[in-house]
Design a protein around this motif. Structure first.
Motif, short mmCIF file in Angstrom:
data_model
loop_
_atom_site.label_atom_id
_atom_site.label_comp_id
_atom_site.label_asym_id
_atom_site.label_seq_id
_atom_site.Cartn_x
_atom_site.Cartn_y
_atom_site.Cartn_z
N GLY A 117 -2.26 -15.56 -12.95
CA GLY A 117 -2.54 -15.62 -11.52
C GLY A 117 -1.69 -16.66 -10.83
O GLY A 117 -0.89 -17.35 -11.47
N VAL A 118 -1.87 -16.75 -9.54
CA VAL A 118 -1.24 -17.82 -8.77
C VAL A 118 -2.20 -19.00 -8.74
O VAL A 118 -3.38 -18.84 -8.41
CB VAL A 118 -0.91 -17.36 -7.34
N TYR A 119 -1.68 -20.14 -9.08
CA TYR A 119 -2.48 -21.36 -9.13
C TYR A 119 -2.11 -22.22 -7.92
O TYR A 119 -0.95 -22.60 -7.75
CB TYR A 119 -2.24 -22.13 -10.42
N TYR A 120 -3.12 -22.49 -7.12
CA TYR A 120 -2.93 -23.32 -5.94
C TYR A 120 -3.55 -24.69 -6.18
O TYR A 120 -4.62 -24.81 -6.80
CB TYR A 120 -3.61 -22.71 -4.72
N VAL B 140 -9.25 -33.11 -5.45
CA VAL B 140 -8.15 -32.17 -5.64
C VAL B 140 -8.56 -31.13 -6.68
O VAL B 140 -9.03 -31.49 -7.77
CB VAL B 140 -6.87 -32.90 -6.10
N CYS B 141 -8.38 -29.88 -6.35
CA CYS B 141 -8.77 -28.80 -7.25
C CYS B 141 -7.61 -27.85 -7.50
O CYS B 141 -6.70 -27.72 -6.67
CB CYS B 141 -9.94 -28.00 -6.66
N TRP B 142 -7.69 -27.19 -8.62
CA TRP B 142 -6.79 -26.10 -8.95
C TRP B 142 -7.56 -24.79 -8.73
O TRP B 142 -8.61 -24.57 -9.36
CB TRP B 142 -6.28 -26.20 -10.38
N ILE B 143 -7.01 -23.96 -7.85
CA ILE B 143 -7.62 -22.69 -7.47
C ILE B 143 -6.77 -21.56 -8.01
O ILE B 143 -5.55 -21.54 -7.77
CB ILE B 143 -7.73 -22.56 -5.94
N ALA C 53 -12.09 -21.67 -8.26
CA ALA C 53 -11.76 -23.05 -8.57
C ALA C 53 -11.92 -23.23 -10.07
O ALA C 53 -13.03 -23.11 -10.60
CB ALA C 53 -12.66 -24.02 -7.83
N VAL C 54 -10.82 -23.49 -10.78
CA VAL C 54 -10.90 -23.60 -12.23
C VAL C 54 -11.07 -25.05 -12.68
O VAL C 54 -11.66 -25.30 -13.74
CB VAL C 54 -9.68 -22.98 -12.93
N SER C 55 -10.60 -26.00 -11.88
CA SER C 55 -10.74 -27.39 -12.26
C SER C 55 -10.53 -28.28 -11.06
O SER C 55 -9.78 -27.94 -10.15
CB SER C 55 -9.72 -27.74 -13.36
N CYS C 56 -11.21 -29.43 -11.07
CA CYS C 56 -11.10 -30.40 -9.97
C CYS C 56 -11.03 -31.81 -10.52
O CYS C 56 -11.53 -32.09 -11.62
CB CYS C 56 -12.30 -30.30 -9.02
N PHE C 57 -10.44 -32.70 -9.71
CA PHE C 57 -10.28 -34.10 -10.12
C PHE C 57 -10.55 -35.01 -8.95
O PHE C 57 -10.03 -34.79 -7.85
CB PHE C 57 -8.86 -34.31 -10.65
N GLY C 58 -11.37 -36.04 -9.21
CA GLY C 58 -11.62 -37.08 -8.23
C GLY C 58 -11.06 -38.38 -8.73
O GLY C 58 -11.57 -38.94 -9.72
#
Length: 124
Positions: free
Chosen positions: A91-94, A33-36, A46-51
Protein backbone atom coordinates in the motif's frame (compact mmCIF):
# COMPACT_ATOMS: atom_id res chain seq x y z
CA UNK A 1 4.60 21.57 9.73
CA UNK A 2 5.81 19.67 6.69
CA UNK A 3 6.20 15.92 6.47
CA UNK A 4 8.15 13.97 3.86
CA UNK A 5 8.32 10.17 3.63
CA UNK A 6 11.04 8.07 2.09
CA UNK A 7 12.13 4.45 2.05
CA UNK A 8 9.35 2.72 0.18
CA UNK A 9 10.01 0.12 -2.49
CA UNK A 10 9.41 -3.43 -3.61
CA UNK A 11 10.32 -6.39 -1.46
CA UNK A 12 9.61 -10.12 -1.36
CA UNK A 13 7.43 -11.63 1.37
CA UNK A 14 9.44 -12.02 4.55
CA UNK A 15 11.65 -9.08 3.70
CA UNK A 16 12.18 -5.78 5.51
CA UNK A 17 11.98 -2.08 4.79
CA UNK A 18 12.52 1.03 6.87
CA UNK A 19 10.39 4.07 6.19
CA UNK A 20 11.49 7.53 7.28
CA UNK A 21 9.36 10.59 7.93
CA UNK A 22 11.16 13.93 8.03
CA UNK A 23 9.22 16.47 10.06
CA UNK A 24 10.06 20.16 9.76
CA UNK A 25 8.46 23.23 11.24
CA UNK A 26 7.79 21.77 14.67
CA UNK A 27 9.53 20.00 17.50
CA UNK A 28 8.47 16.35 17.50
CA UNK A 29 7.54 16.68 21.18
CA UNK A 30 4.54 18.75 20.11
CA UNK A 31 3.26 16.15 17.66
CA UNK A 32 1.65 12.74 17.55
CA UNK A 33 3.03 11.15 14.36
CA UNK A 34 1.41 8.13 12.75
CA UNK A 35 1.98 5.91 9.78
CA UNK A 36 -1.23 5.51 7.77
CA UNK A 37 -1.55 2.73 5.22
CA UNK A 38 -3.77 2.96 2.16
CA UNK A 39 -4.04 -0.54 0.73
CA UNK A 40 -5.64 -1.13 -2.68
CA UNK A 41 -9.42 -1.23 -2.33
CA UNK A 42 -9.33 -0.66 1.43
CA UNK A 43 -9.82 2.26 3.77
CA UNK A 44 -6.86 4.05 5.27
CA UNK A 45 -5.57 2.40 8.43
CA UNK A 46 -3.31 3.79 11.12
CA UNK A 47 -0.72 1.04 11.51
CA UNK A 48 1.59 2.71 14.01
CA UNK A 49 2.01 5.95 15.95
CA UNK A 50 4.77 7.62 17.96
CA UNK A 51 4.71 10.29 20.63
CA UNK A 52 8.16 11.77 21.11
CA UNK A 53 7.57 13.52 24.41
CA UNK A 54 6.77 10.28 26.28
CA UNK A 55 7.81 7.59 23.78
CA UNK A 56 4.21 6.47 23.59
CA UNK A 57 3.58 4.03 20.76
CA UNK A 58 0.66 2.39 19.05
CA UNK A 59 0.49 -0.63 16.75
CA UNK A 60 -2.46 -2.04 14.86
CA UNK A 61 -3.03 -5.73 15.53
CA UNK A 62 -2.12 -6.52 11.94
CA UNK A 63 1.47 -5.29 12.41
CA UNK A 64 2.23 -6.04 16.07
CA UNK A 65 5.49 -7.90 16.62
CA UNK A 66 6.55 -7.16 13.03
CA UNK A 67 6.75 -3.35 12.84
CA UNK A 68 8.69 -1.02 15.14
CA UNK A 69 8.17 2.74 15.28
CA UNK A 70 10.78 5.10 16.68
CA UNK A 71 11.79 8.73 16.56
CA UNK A 72 14.79 11.02 16.71
CA UNK A 73 13.72 14.42 17.98
CA UNK A 74 17.14 15.94 17.44
CA UNK A 75 17.04 15.08 13.75
CA UNK A 76 13.27 15.49 13.38
CA UNK A 77 12.63 12.00 12.03
CA UNK A 78 10.12 9.25 12.77
CA UNK A 79 10.94 5.79 11.47
CA UNK A 80 8.94 2.67 10.77
CA UNK A 81 10.94 -0.55 10.61
CA UNK A 82 8.88 -3.22 8.88
CA UNK A 83 9.99 -6.84 9.23
CA UNK A 84 8.44 -10.09 8.05
CA UNK A 85 6.53 -8.23 5.39
CA UNK A 86 3.44 -9.83 3.91
CA UNK A 87 1.62 -9.18 0.62
CA UNK A 88 -1.21 -7.62 2.63
CA UNK A 89 1.22 -4.94 3.82
CA UNK A 90 1.23 -3.56 0.29
CA UNK A 91 0.00 0.00 0.00
CA UNK A 92 0.87 3.65 0.13
CA UNK A 93 2.24 4.62 3.51
CA UNK A 94 1.59 8.16 4.64
CA UNK A 95 3.19 9.99 7.52
CA UNK A 96 0.53 12.02 9.28
CA UNK A 97 0.64 14.18 12.39
CA UNK A 98 -1.60 15.91 14.85
CA UNK A 99 -0.74 18.53 17.44
CA UNK A 100 -0.30 16.59 20.65
CA UNK A 101 -3.01 17.25 23.19
CA UNK A 102 -3.34 16.19 26.80
CA UNK A 103 -4.77 12.67 27.04
CA UNK A 104 -4.95 12.34 23.27
CA UNK A 105 -5.92 8.85 22.12
CA UNK A 106 -3.54 6.93 19.89
CA UNK A 107 -4.15 7.00 17.01
CA UNK A 108 -5.56 10.54 17.08
CA UNK A 109 -9.09 10.94 15.70
CA UNK A 110 -7.88 13.27 12.96
CA UNK A 111 -4.64 14.58 11.47
CA UNK A 112 -3.68 18.10 10.52
CA UNK A 113 -0.50 17.38 8.61
CA UNK A 114 0.18 14.82 5.87
CA UNK A 115 3.10 13.75 3.77
CA UNK A 116 2.89 12.81 0.12
CA UNK A 117 3.11 9.06 0.74
CA UNK A 118 5.54 6.34 -0.23
CA UNK A 119 4.61 3.08 -1.98
CA UNK A 120 5.42 -0.29 -0.44
CA UNK A 121 4.91 -3.36 -2.60
CA UNK A 122 5.29 -6.85 -1.15
CA UNK A 123 5.15 -9.61 -3.74
CA UNK A 124 7.00 -12.66 -4.89
Amino acid sequence: VQLAESGGGSVQPGGSLRLSCAASGSNLDYLAVCWIRQAPGKEREAVSCFGSIDNHTYYADSVKDRFTVSGDNRKGFVYLLMNSLKPEDTGVYYCAAANRQWNMPFPPPQFTYWGQGTLVTVSA
